[in-house]
Write a protein that holds these residues in place. Structure first.
Motif, PDB file in Angstrom:
ATOM      1  N   GLU A 140       0.840  -1.209   0.000  1.00  0.00           N
ATOM      2  CA  GLU A 140       0.000   0.000   0.000  1.00  0.00           C
ATOM      3  C   GLU A 140       0.877   1.261   0.000  1.00  0.00           C
ATOM      4  N   LEU A 141       0.294   2.349  -0.506  1.00  0.00           N
ATOM      5  CA  LEU A 141       0.953   3.654  -0.501  1.00  0.00           C
ATOM      6  C   LEU A 141       0.147   4.546   0.449  1.00  0.00           C
ATOM      7  N   PRO A 142       0.580   4.663   1.715  1.00  0.00           N
ATOM      8  CA  PRO A 142      -0.234   5.413   2.691  1.00  0.00           C
ATOM      9  C   PRO A 142      -0.418   6.877   2.282  1.00  0.00           C
ATOM     10  N   VAL A 143      -1.657   7.340   2.349  1.00  0.00           N
ATOM     11  CA  VAL A 143      -1.991   8.703   1.910  1.00  0.00           C
ATOM     12  C   VAL A 143      -1.483   9.749   2.897  1.00  0.00           C
ATOM     13  N   GLU A 144      -1.548   9.403   4.194  1.00  0.00           N
ATOM     14  CA  GLU A 144      -1.261  10.393   5.244  1.00  0.00           C
ATOM     15  C   GLU A 144       0.098  11.062   5.047  1.00  0.00           C
ATOM     16  N   GLN A 145       1.085  10.318   4.565  1.00  0.00           N
ATOM     17  CA  GLN A 145       2.432  10.863   4.439  1.00  0.00           C
ATOM     18  C   GLN A 145       2.482  12.083   3.506  1.00  0.00           C
ATOM     19  N   TYR A 146       1.503  12.189   2.591  1.00  0.00           N
ATOM     20  CA  TYR A 146       1.555  13.286   1.618  1.00  0.00           C
ATOM     21  C   TYR A 146       1.406  14.654   2.273  1.00  0.00           C
ATOM     22  N   ALA A 147       0.716  14.703   3.426  1.00  0.00           N
ATOM     23  CA  ALA A 147       0.558  15.988   4.119  1.00  0.00           C
ATOM     24  C   ALA A 147       1.933  16.542   4.518  1.00  0.00           C
ATOM     25  N   ASP A 148       2.881  15.639   4.823  1.00  0.00           N
ATOM     26  CA  ASP A 148       4.231  16.082   5.207  1.00  0.00           C
ATOM     27  C   ASP A 148       5.143  16.279   3.999  1.00  0.00           C
ATOM     28  N   LEU A 149       4.780  15.709   2.877  1.00  0.00           N
ATOM     29  CA  LEU A 149       5.654  15.775   1.701  1.00  0.00           C
ATOM     30  C   LEU A 149       5.392  17.005   0.839  1.00  0.00           C
ATOM     31  N   VAL A 150       4.153  17.506   0.931  1.00  0.00           N
ATOM     32  CA  VAL A 150       3.726  18.588   0.037  1.00  0.00           C
ATOM     33  C   VAL A 150       3.812  19.928   0.763  1.00  0.00           C
ATOM     34  N   ASN A 151       4.293  20.952   0.081  1.00  0.00           N
ATOM     35  CA  ASN A 151       4.292  22.306   0.647  1.00  0.00           C
ATOM     36  C   ASN A 151       4.132  23.317  -0.484  1.00  0.00           C
TER      37      ASN A 151
END
Ligand SMILES: Cc1ncc(COP(=O)(O)O)c(C=O)c1O
Length: 395
Positions: A140-151
């Motif tokens: 799986e590719l966890p979605v939650e991590q994107y909040a920390d990856l995107v700025n």
């Protein structure tokens, strides 16, 4: 339509290559083509073609072929014909677009679930790279991590609509929502996903959707679809005299016009696999939904068969996936397994299949990867049984 009602015999009968008796479980690397596609290409050549934009009928025929191809691809993915960029394959188009979209000073987010064709073109732009990690066990590719990856510096989030080896369908709409909230663009690799079900690029949240016709019964042509207004904002490298209009300015050189007619025929073929009414888009949605249900029912047999064999290890167990399985057999290399199956008339791929980061994360890239078997709309129960029987004999 129930999986049992899917007209598999009629669908198979439209593919001349399937009569060679092999079980074509290599669709994820490229599908066979139906008679209508072969005929469309031959007819285009027979009728006389010219380069586009000329004053004579053969040139007008090429103009019409290109326009029809854009309309067909737009119908397939829910895009607009004026935003369909055509090219030799997804990799080439993605390199071209990546250079036009991102560069030094930007940030790009790529994922370890992706085929390398949606990774390296972005990491090589000179932008700062941020990695979305995959769970190597579940796939799986966890979605939650994107909040920390995107700025606010993120220019692009590049993500696949489906993994080409383990089939994972990540939650692209949720990832796109996070990306869009930060003002980033979303570039979705739909090469593996497109043949496995209905596609609605807007529902996915894709600003760009990439696909390749040779994965869905067409010729070797790639396409990237975007809103024409978005394409107007980008300035790709181009020759001085070539067209500056959208989408033509993203297309280099002269197109393979006969093949483009084959792409249109492939879309028409997909739309007609099951009986349906309405316009082509509606018939495509209906037909691809029926094919998906059929494929998934057959896939359950395939996966269960492999998972009950003690000498087989399968990789990933994603909640939502295409009908694509990746496995190893104890005591044999992936190459040996593929060779053994080939002798039994079963076509499968082995190796990393360009899922470079994912096989690295799973720890099997340097040991030869694994064996990939995938189902598409023309595979049947006998293909699955032959694979299972062949693998069972390796115990
Ligand atoms: C998921 C995925 N993305 C990208 C590609 C590259 O596509 P192309 O061969 O059109 O460059 C492939 C090819 O196998 C693929 O499976």
């Amino acid at each position: 339509m129930l999986p049992s009602q899917y007209p598999i015999k009629q669908v198979r009968a439209t593919y001349p290559a399937l009569s060679d008796g092999h079980a074509y479980l290599d669709g994820a690397a490229g599908t066979q083509v139906p008679r209508s596609v072969i005929e469309a290409i031959a007819t285009a050549y027979r009728s006389g073609l010219g380069n586009v934009g000329g004053a004579f009928p053969a040139s007008h025929r090429s103009d019409a072929i290109v326009a029809a191809c854009r309309a067909a691809v737009a119908d397939l993915v829910g895009g607009r014909p004026g935003g369909v960029i055509l090219g030799p394959n997804m990799t080439t188009l993605t390199y071209r677009l990546a250079r036009a979209i991102a560069g030094p000073g930007d940030e790009v987010v790529v994922s370890r679930l992706d085929h390398d064709a949606n990774v390296r073109p972005w990491t090589q732009t000179g932008a700062t790279v941020r990695w979305a990690e995959v769970d190597p066990v579940t796939g799986e590719l966890p979605v939650e991590q994107y909040a920390d990856l995107v700025n606010e510096r993120t220019r692009v989030v590049a993500v696949t609509a489906a993994s080409n080896i383990i089939g994972t369908r990540p939650d692209v709409p949720a990832i796109a929502e996070i990306a869009h909230a930060a003002g980033a663009l979303v570039y979705v690799d739909g090469v593996h996903a497109t043949p496995h079900g209905p596609v609605d690029m807007r529902a996915l949240g894709a600003d760009f959707y990439a696909t390749s016709a040779y994965k869905w019964s067409g010729p070797h042509i790639g396409a990237v679809i975007a809103d024409p207004a978005l394409l107007e904002t980008l300035r790709p490298d181009k020759l001085a005299p070539s067209s500056d209009t959208v989408p033509e300015r993203f297309e280099t050189g002269t197109s393979p016009f006969a093949d483009l007619d084959g792409v249109t025929a492939a879309v028409d073929h997909l739309a007609a696999m099951v009986p349906g009414t309405g316009n082509r888009r509606e018939r495509l949605l209906n037909s691809m939904a029926a094919a998906e249900a059929y494929e998934q029912a057959l896939f359950a047999v395939l996966v269960e068969g492999l998972e009950t064999m003690p000498h087989v290890t399968t990789y990933g167990k994603p909640a939502r996936r295409t009908a694509t399985v990746y496995f190893n057999v104890a005591g044999r290399t992936p190459h040996q397994v593929a060779e053994h199956l080939a002798k039994r008339g079963v076509n499968v791929w082995h190796g990393h299949n360009y899922a470079w980061e994912l096989t690295g994360a799973m720890g099997i890239r340097d040991t030869g990867g694994a064996v990939r078997a995938g189902l598409v709309h023309y595979n049947d129960r006998s293909d699955v049984d032959r694979l299972l029987d062949g693998v069972a004999r390796l115990e």
